[in-house]
Design a protein around this motif. Sequence first.
Motif, PDB file in Angstrom:
ATOM      1  N   TYR A  36     -15.403  -0.163  -6.102  1.00 19.89           N
ATOM      2  CA  TYR A  36     -14.704   0.578  -5.048  1.00 19.89           C
ATOM      3  C   TYR A  36     -13.615  -0.278  -4.402  1.00 19.89           C
ATOM      4  CZ  TYR A  36     -18.655   3.793  -5.501  1.00 19.89           C
ATOM      5  OH  TYR A  36     -19.591   4.671  -5.985  1.00 19.89           O
ATOM      6  N   VAL A  37     -13.955  -1.528  -4.106  1.00 19.67           N
ATOM      7  CA  VAL A  37     -12.978  -2.432  -3.494  1.00 19.67           C
ATOM      8  C   VAL A  37     -11.828  -2.690  -4.459  1.00 19.67           C
ATOM      9  CG1 VAL A  37     -12.590  -4.756  -2.587  1.00 19.67           C
ATOM     10  CG2 VAL A  37     -14.680  -3.511  -1.978  1.00 19.67           C
ATOM     11  N   ASN A  38     -12.150  -2.869  -5.731  1.00 17.06           N
ATOM     12  CA  ASN A  38     -11.110  -3.076  -6.743  1.00 17.06           C
ATOM     13  C   ASN A  38     -10.152  -1.891  -6.811  1.00 17.06           C
ATOM     14  OD1 ASN A  38     -11.725  -5.619  -7.605  1.00 17.06           O
ATOM     15  ND2 ASN A  38     -12.057  -5.049  -9.739  1.00 17.06           N
ATOM     16  N   ILE A  39     -10.703  -0.694  -6.748  1.00 20.76           N
ATOM     17  CA  ILE A  39      -9.861   0.503  -6.812  1.00 20.76           C
ATOM     18  C   ILE A  39      -8.951   0.584  -5.590  1.00 20.76           C
ATOM     19  CG2 ILE A  39      -9.899   3.026  -6.732  1.00 20.76           C
ATOM     20  CD1 ILE A  39     -12.435   2.907  -8.479  1.00 20.76           C
ATOM     21  N   LEU A  40      -9.501   0.292  -4.402  1.00 18.33           N
ATOM     22  CA  LEU A  40      -8.675   0.296  -3.194  1.00 18.33           C
ATOM     23  C   LEU A  40      -7.537  -0.719  -3.308  1.00 18.33           C
ATOM     24  CD1 LEU A  40     -10.893   0.540   0.021  1.00 18.33           C
ATOM     25  CD2 LEU A  40      -9.534   2.323  -1.077  1.00 18.33           C
ATOM     26  N   SER A  41      -7.865  -1.906  -3.788  1.00 23.10           N
ATOM     27  CA  SER A  41      -6.865  -2.963  -3.919  1.00 23.10           C
ATOM     28  C   SER A  41      -5.808  -2.602  -4.944  1.00 23.10           C
ATOM     29  CB  SER A  41      -7.545  -4.277  -4.309  1.00 23.10           C
ATOM     30  OG  SER A  41      -6.586  -5.292  -4.536  1.00 23.10           O
ATOM     31  N   SER A  42      -6.227  -2.043  -6.066  1.00 20.70           N
ATOM     32  CA  SER A  42      -5.265  -1.697  -7.121  1.00 20.70           C
ATOM     33  C   SER A  42      -4.317  -0.592  -6.687  1.00 20.70           C
ATOM     34  CB  SER A  42      -6.005  -1.280  -8.401  1.00 20.70           C
ATOM     35  OG  SER A  42      -6.604  -0.008  -8.261  1.00 20.70           O
ATOM     36  N   LEU A  44      -6.571  -7.320  -6.467  1.00 19.83           N
ATOM     37  CA  LEU A  44      -6.866  -8.633  -5.898  1.00 19.83           C
ATOM     38  C   LEU A  44      -8.360  -8.903  -6.036  1.00 19.83           C
ATOM     39  CD1 LEU A  44      -4.813  -8.408  -2.570  1.00 19.83           C
ATOM     40  CD2 LEU A  44      -4.191  -9.659  -4.646  1.00 19.83           C
ATOM     41  N   GLN A  45      -8.710 -10.159  -6.237  1.00 22.78           N
ATOM     42  CA  GLN A  45     -10.115 -10.527  -6.333  1.00 22.78           C
ATOM     43  C   GLN A  45     -10.526 -11.250  -5.059  1.00 22.78           C
ATOM     44  OE1 GLN A  45     -12.138  -9.585  -9.072  1.00 22.78           O
ATOM     45  NE2 GLN A  45     -10.277  -8.364  -9.343  1.00 22.78           N
ATOM     46  N   GLY A  60      -6.857 -11.731   4.181  1.00 22.43           N
ATOM     47  CA  GLY A  60      -5.865 -12.782   4.136  1.00 22.43           C
ATOM     48  C   GLY A  60      -6.412 -14.157   3.833  1.00 22.43           C
ATOM     49  N   ASN A  61      -7.715 -14.324   3.698  1.00 24.30           N
ATOM     50  CA  ASN A  61      -8.317 -15.613   3.352  1.00 24.30           C
ATOM     51  C   ASN A  61      -9.148 -15.472   2.079  1.00 24.30           C
ATOM     52  OD1 ASN A  61     -10.310 -14.031   4.432  1.00 24.30           O
ATOM     53  ND2 ASN A  61     -11.265 -15.642   5.626  1.00 24.30           N
ATOM     54  N   ASN A  62      -8.656 -14.631   1.187  1.00 28.36           N
ATOM     55  CA  ASN A  62      -9.337 -14.339  -0.088  1.00 28.36           C
ATOM     56  C   ASN A  62     -10.669 -13.626   0.092  1.00 28.36           C
ATOM     57  OD1 ASN A  62      -7.272 -15.498  -1.688  1.00 28.36           O
ATOM     58  ND2 ASN A  62      -8.122 -17.536  -1.336  1.00 28.36           N
ATOM     59  N   THR A  63     -10.871 -13.011   1.234  1.00 27.33           N
ATOM     60  CA  THR A  63     -12.078 -12.227   1.448  1.00 27.33           C
ATOM     61  C   THR A  63     -11.706 -10.799   1.814  1.00 27.33           C
ATOM     62  OG1 THR A  63     -12.275 -12.691   3.820  1.00 27.33           O
ATOM     63  CG2 THR A  63     -13.319 -14.250   2.295  1.00 27.33           C
ATOM     64  N   PHE A  64     -12.624  -9.890   1.556  1.00 30.73           N
ATOM     65  CA  PHE A  64     -12.432  -8.491   1.915  1.00 30.73           C
ATOM     66  C   PHE A  64     -13.129  -8.150   3.222  1.00 30.73           C
ATOM     67  CE2 PHE A  64     -13.959  -4.032   1.700  1.00 30.73           C
ATOM     68  CZ  PHE A  64     -12.719  -3.392   1.733  1.00 30.73           C
TER      69      PHE A  64
END
Length: 303
Positions: free
Chosen positions: A265-271, A251-252, A279-283
């Motif tokens: 790091y966030v990308n890896i967690l999401s993948s 998710l972006q 839930g509002n397109n933010t991390f």
Amino acid sequence: MKKKILLPIFASFMFFTGMGVHEAKAATFTDLTNTAKAYIGVPYQYGGTNINTGVDCSAYTQIVFSKLGISLQRTSSSQYQQGTAIAKAQLKTGDLVFFNTSGSGVSHVGIYIGDNNFISATTSSGVKIDKINDPYYWGSRYVGAKRVANFTENTGEVKGTEVDFSIYASRGEVALKLANQLHLDTSNTNTSFPDVKPTSKYAGAAEALKKIGVFSGDANGKFNPNSPMTRAQLSKVLVEAFHLKQQGTALQFVDVPSTHWAYNYVNILSSNKITVGKGNNTFGVNDNVTLVQLDTFIKRLAQ
């Protein structure tokens, strides 16, 4: 005495029940939103009332308001009978918003947090933030809103330097939970961190995690066991502690551009399906991690 940072929990509020509007003069809009967001990531469980195992929508609102000294009824339909009806155009942070998701009247409740956003415990993703006018789902199911409390404007005055660590996770608490989950040997309490004494309950965990390269200390070599940890910092810790790799599409999030230090790091967690964001397109990269969020991440990693 338990150390706190940034967010006070107001235990002195008077509780109320019934139809009226509570004057929550001691609590601000920020107090409400910070408390509500502290539970993002809590899983959904029909009839659930325990933040550790799962909650339904009305239990979630009941828990949040109880932290601010305000008593709500147990179900969404009974909460709809409380307070004063508010037009959609007059919504303020802290108003309860209601939806018909079952086709037979009020069946879902959330908390309005401003800018057309509300937060609730959803069956699909647990506690998360959504748009109240979402054309794909929530917009057409909106029923109405009730104001059960009048929160005050934020004055900018700092009421204290503390966030309740019964809600937020300190770096020391993160170390303890990770060391336990990874089954690390924590017998060596003679740490090289100058601010962690051998008698500290965090000593063995901090040293064990340093040994495997997860924690290295700040510029002064300190571990800072009683400091909070942001969600961005935790993403790095989790990826390194569990040796996670990219697993396809992620998710972006709008608050994690490709130039941000935690982007990978966030990308890896999401993948790896460890996070779905807020839930509002933010991390929420700069948000302090709550104990509930930490436990949720670890449970997903253990599956």
